[in-house]
Design an enzyme around this catalytic site. Structure first.
Site, PDB file in Angstrom:
ATOM      1  N   ASP A 108      19.456 -15.718  62.261  1.00  0.00           N
ATOM      2  CA  ASP A 108      20.730 -16.231  62.026  1.00  0.00           C
ATOM      3  C   ASP A 108      20.801 -17.024  60.621  1.00  0.00           C
ATOM      4  OD1 ASP A 108      21.377 -15.414  64.410  1.00  0.00           O
ATOM      5  OD2 ASP A 108      20.757 -17.226  65.333  1.00  0.00           O
ATOM      6  N   LYS A 128      21.697 -12.959  57.320  1.00  0.00           N
ATOM      7  CA  LYS A 128      21.369 -11.460  56.756  1.00  0.00           C
ATOM      8  C   LYS A 128      22.287 -10.603  56.679  1.00  0.00           C
ATOM      9  CE  LYS A 128      18.486 -11.529  60.141  1.00  0.00           C
ATOM     10  NZ  LYS A 128      18.633 -12.902  60.709  1.00  0.00           N
ATOM     11  N   GLY A 171      22.589 -10.305  66.019  1.00  0.00           N
ATOM     12  CA  GLY A 171      24.217 -10.605  65.665  1.00  0.00           C
ATOM     13  C   GLY A 171      24.423 -10.864  64.105  1.00  0.00           C
ATOM     14  N   HIS A 172      24.744 -10.071  63.547  1.00  0.00           N
ATOM     15  CA  HIS A 172      24.724 -10.214  61.922  1.00  0.00           C
ATOM     16  C   HIS A 172      26.402 -10.210  61.710  1.00  0.00           C
ATOM     17  CE1 HIS A 172      20.528  -8.187  61.410  1.00  0.00           C
ATOM     18  NE2 HIS A 172      20.626  -9.352  62.202  1.00  0.00           N
ATOM     19  N   GLN A 208      16.538 -10.713  63.603  1.00  0.00           N
ATOM     20  CA  GLN A 208      15.741 -11.845  63.958  1.00  0.00           C
ATOM     21  C   GLN A 208      15.118 -12.505  62.827  1.00  0.00           C
ATOM     22  OE1 GLN A 208      14.962  -8.986  66.212  1.00  0.00           O
ATOM     23  NE2 GLN A 208      16.841  -9.629  66.798  1.00  0.00           N
TER      24      GLN A 208
HETATM   25  P1  GDP Z   1      22.309 -13.308  60.688  1.00  0.00           P
HETATM   26  O1  GDP Z   1      21.977 -12.829  62.058  1.00  0.00           O
HETATM   27  O2  GDP Z   1      21.052 -13.612  59.914  1.00  0.00           O
HETATM   28  O3  GDP Z   1      22.964 -12.174  60.016  1.00  0.00           O
HETATM   29  O4  GDP Z   1      23.272 -14.597  60.684  1.00  0.00           O
HETATM   30  P2  GDP Z   1      24.353 -14.762  61.769  1.00  0.00           P
HETATM   31  O5  GDP Z   1      25.537 -13.768  61.384  1.00  0.00           O
HETATM   32  O6  GDP Z   1      23.949 -14.941  63.109  1.00  0.00           O
HETATM   33  O7  GDP Z   1      24.662 -16.392  61.384  1.00  0.00           O
HETATM   34  C1  GDP Z   1      25.136 -16.596  60.133  1.00  0.00           C
HETATM   35  C2  GDP Z   1      26.268 -17.395  60.202  1.00  0.00           C
HETATM   36  O8  GDP Z   1      26.598 -18.200  59.059  1.00  0.00           O
HETATM   37  C3  GDP Z   1      27.576 -16.525  60.379  1.00  0.00           C
HETATM   38  O9  GDP Z   1      28.559 -16.995  61.220  1.00  0.00           O
HETATM   39  C4  GDP Z   1      28.046 -16.244  58.972  1.00  0.00           C
HETATM   40  O10 GDP Z   1      29.230 -15.933  58.805  1.00  0.00           O
HETATM   41  C5  GDP Z   1      27.665 -17.487  58.198  1.00  0.00           C
HETATM   42  N1  GDP Z   1      27.382 -17.812  57.027  1.00  0.00           N
HETATM   43  C6  GDP Z   1      26.581 -16.929  56.237  1.00  0.00           C
HETATM   44  N2  GDP Z   1      26.251 -17.355  55.158  1.00  0.00           N
HETATM   45  C7  GDP Z   1      27.020 -18.765  54.800  1.00  0.00           C
HETATM   46  C8  GDP Z   1      27.179 -19.548  53.713  1.00  0.00           C
HETATM   47  O11 GDP Z   1      26.507 -19.434  52.786  1.00  0.00           O
HETATM   48  N3  GDP Z   1      27.691 -20.412  54.235  1.00  0.00           N
HETATM   49  C9  GDP Z   1      28.354 -20.722  55.398  1.00  0.00           C
HETATM   50  N4  GDP Z   1      29.433 -21.975  55.512  1.00  0.00           N
HETATM   51  N5  GDP Z   1      28.456 -20.001  56.326  1.00  0.00           N
HETATM   52  C10 GDP Z   1      27.498 -18.849  56.173  1.00  0.00           C
HETATM   53  P1  IMO Z   2      19.683 -12.299  64.234  1.00  0.00           P
HETATM   54  O1  IMO Z   2      19.116 -10.996  64.085  1.00  0.00           O
HETATM   55  C1  IMO Z   2      18.509 -15.853  66.502  1.00  0.00           C
HETATM   56  C2  IMO Z   2      15.680 -15.235  70.085  1.00  0.00           C
HETATM   57  C3  IMO Z   2      16.600 -15.444  71.431  1.00  0.00           C
HETATM   58  C4  IMO Z   2      15.177 -16.004  72.095  1.00  0.00           C
HETATM   59  C5  IMO Z   2      13.953 -15.010  71.425  1.00  0.00           C
HETATM   60  C6  IMO Z   2      13.760 -13.760  72.305  1.00  0.00           C
HETATM   61  O2  IMO Z   2      20.885 -12.324  64.683  1.00  0.00           O
HETATM   62  O3  IMO Z   2      19.125 -13.001  63.422  1.00  0.00           O
HETATM   63  P2  IMO Z   2      15.165 -11.491  72.781  1.00  0.00           P
HETATM   64  O4  IMO Z   2      16.370 -11.374  73.352  1.00  0.00           O
HETATM   65  O5  IMO Z   2      14.719 -10.978  71.720  1.00  0.00           O
HETATM   66  O6  IMO Z   2      14.371 -11.465  74.108  1.00  0.00           O
HETATM   67  O7  IMO Z   2      14.914 -13.114  72.710  1.00  0.00           O
HETATM   68  O8  IMO Z   2      14.491 -14.566  70.085  1.00  0.00           O
HETATM   69  N1  IMO Z   2      16.597 -14.242  69.169  1.00  0.00           N
HETATM   70  C7  IMO Z   2      17.549 -14.493  68.220  1.00  0.00           C
HETATM   71  N2  IMO Z   2      17.624 -15.827  67.442  1.00  0.00           N
HETATM   72  N3  IMO Z   2      18.849 -14.705  66.031  1.00  0.00           N
HETATM   73  C8  IMO Z   2      18.432 -13.299  66.455  1.00  0.00           C
HETATM   74  O9  IMO Z   2      18.793 -12.274  65.741  1.00  0.00           O
HETATM   75  C9  IMO Z   2      17.738 -13.189  67.619  1.00  0.00           C
HETATM   76  N4  IMO Z   2      17.238 -12.407  68.455  1.00  0.00           N
HETATM   77  C10 IMO Z   2      16.541 -12.793  69.119  1.00  0.00           C
HETATM   78  O10 IMO Z   2      17.163 -16.568  71.501  1.00  0.00           O
HETATM   79  O11 IMO Z   2      14.655 -17.158  71.583  1.00  0.00           O
HETATM   80 MG    MG Z   3      22.317 -13.675  63.986  1.00  0.00          MG
END
Ligand code: GDP
Ligand code: IMO
Ligand code: MG
Length: 422
Positions: free
Chosen positions: A13, A16, A40-41, A224
């Site tokens: 998170d 990415k 979840g991207h 991840q």
């Molecule tokens: P990922 O799994 O690495 O793709 O990240 P996620 O999408 O799960 O979580 C990142 C969250 O931060 C999302 O809600 C994005 O919309 C948000 N986000 C990404 N970059 C920025 C940033 O520079 N500032 C803020 N405030 N939010 C961001």
């Molecule tokens: P993105 O790509 C954050 C965490 C879960 C749990 C552990 C194992 O959005 O960054 P699993 O379902 O893989 O067996 O869970 O890894 N986890 C993540 N945490 N971002 C993710 O993906 C994750 N995918 C798995 O919360 O602790």
């Molecule tokens: Mg994510």
């Protein structure tokens, strides 16, 4: 031509999805290499937020090819939902999304097994996303999994039934009641298989080799984060795939000597969903502020994310194991109101100071924090590096000096536009 790799350097998170979307115009192809719908991207443009789970984050650029590599595990039911959402937006993903024949399939019973195994763990729960990731990779390595290419074979149903029969025995052993839920899940699943069949199935190793030989550029998108890597995270509180750069080579079928840039995504603080060690975790009002200001709730499960200060010990470790060549720093805008911002520069373990990352999930780690003066100014509308407040530039320079790695992208908001490229 070499392949560039983009991946998370913390516990996932990091942003990415957003950064891949920003970088996609520079590439011809975006390819996911591991993980599955546990990811979840999120990315945002024109005021709308999109969340992708299995589909690469380059999909919104119609002219770019997106590949789901052999290292990914796919749940056809979740895949179908994602496709429908994209089609609703007027996209035609069948045109530019290719899937490796060798990617493994998540079965409905894999999801049930994930739930059964987690509940059996009691207080030692990993906090899995319950998407069936662990059980699917288990079957892959045990060599009885089903792959995307198998969907087209005549004996698919028979092989499916055989695997499900084994899963049912396991579920019974766990005392997990599946009889009521499974038939509905299977109905949905077999319908979804018809959607996935419409896509081009490929051997990603050949296709990517062809792209690179023809001077077409490829960006590998990790899921991840490094600290959730099966080998190098705090085992057993990890995911079931190799999230590090090395995973891109086995997860796409690529020779390691074709490695180009490795872009590491780093949040300006840290978050973690699920269980496991988190040395800089904040349990106070500051942690709560990070969670609310940063909207730190899981993109896949909606769970609140644990929040804490940036951990330089862990970051240096992640840079080392991935061979990171540059950093994209995200979400510093979330700390705009902070008077003081801390960075963890060492760990104290049993009274001893260390700058080495600790993988042992039982270790009692106390973070050694270095305070920085906050910039106390909204930076979310700044688009030019020179206009950033001096305190923030000092924060950036400190991280660059300590990690010996350039921060080439600074993200100051979730939108595509809220990005400073240096
Ligand atoms: P990922 O799994 O690495 O793709 O990240 P996620 O999408 O799960 O979580 C990142 C969250 O931060 C999302 O809600 C994005 O919309 C948000 N986000 C990404 N970059 C920025 C940033 O520079 N500032 C803020 N405030 N939010 C961001
Ligand atoms: P993105 O790509 C954050 C965490 C879960 C749990 C552990 C194992 O959005 O960054 P699993 O379902 O893989 O067996 O869970 O890894 N986890 C993540 N945490 N971002 C993710 O993906 C994750 N995918 C798995 O919360 O602790
Ligand atoms: Mg994510």
């Amino acid at each position: 031509m070499n392949i560039d790799i983009l991946l998370g350097l913390q516990w996932g998170d990091e942003g990415k999805g957003k950064v891949v979307d920003v970088l996609t115009p520079k590439y011809d192809v975006v390819a996911r290499f591991q993980g599955g719908p546990n990811a979840g991207h999120s990315l945002e443009f024109n005021g709308i937020k999109h969340v992708l789970h299995i589909i690469p984050s380059g999909i919104f650029h119609r002219e770019k090819i997106n590949i789901i590599g052999n290292g990914v595990v796919i749940d056809p039911a979740i895949f179908e939902e994602e496709i429908k959402a994209l089609e609703k937006m007027g996209l035609t993903p069948t045109d530019n999304l290719w899937i490796s024949k060798k990617a493994h399939l998540i079965l409905p019973t894999h999801r049930l097994l994930d739930a059964a195994q987690e509940s059996k763990k009691g207080k030692n729960k990993i906090g899995s996303t319950l998407k069936g990731i662990g059980p699917t990779y288990t079957d892959k390595t045990a060599r009885h999994g089903l792959r995307v290419g198998d969907i087209l074979s005549e004996d698919f149903q028979e092989r499916y039934n055989n695997l499900v029969a084994t899963h049912k025995l396991m579920l019974k052993m766990y005392g997990f009641e599946y009889e009521e839920v499974l038939p509905k899940m299977e109905l949905n699943y077999f319908e979804a298989l018809n959607t996935i069949k419409k896509f081009k199935f490929i051997d990603s190793e050949y296709e990517i080799d062809d792209f690179l030989n023809n001077e077409r550029s490829v960006l590998a998108e990790g899921a991840q984060g490094t600290l959730l890597d099966l080998e190098f995270g705090s085992y057993p509180f990890v995911t079931s795939s190799n999230t590090i750069a090395a995973g891109a080579f086995s997860g796409l079928g690529l020779a390691p000597r074709r490695c180009g840039k490795v872009v590491g995504i780093v949040k300006a603080y840290c978050t973690r969903v699920g269980a496991g060690p988190f040395p800089t975790e904040l349990f106070d009002a500051t942690g709560e502020t990070l969670r609310t200001q940063g909207n730190e709730f899981g993109a896949t499960t909606g769970r609140p994310r644990r929040c804490g200060w940036l951990d330089l010990v862990a970051l240096k470790y992640a840079i080392m194991v991935n061979g990171v060549t540059e950093i994209a720093l995200t979400k510093a805008d979330v700390m705009s109101n902070f008077e003081t911002i801390n960075i963890c520069t060492a760990y104290k373990v049993n009274g001893e100071i260390t700058t080495r990352f600790i993988n042992d999930s039982n270790a009692q780690i106390e973070p050694v924090l270095t305070p920085f003066k906050g910039w106390q100014q909204d930076i979310s509308n700044i688009r030019n590096y020179d206009e950033l407040p001096p305190e923030f530039k000092m924060y950036i320079q400190y991280i660059e000096k300590e990690t010996n790695t350039k921060i080439s992208i600074v993200s100051v908001g979730p939108d595509r536009e809220a990005t400073i490229v240096r």
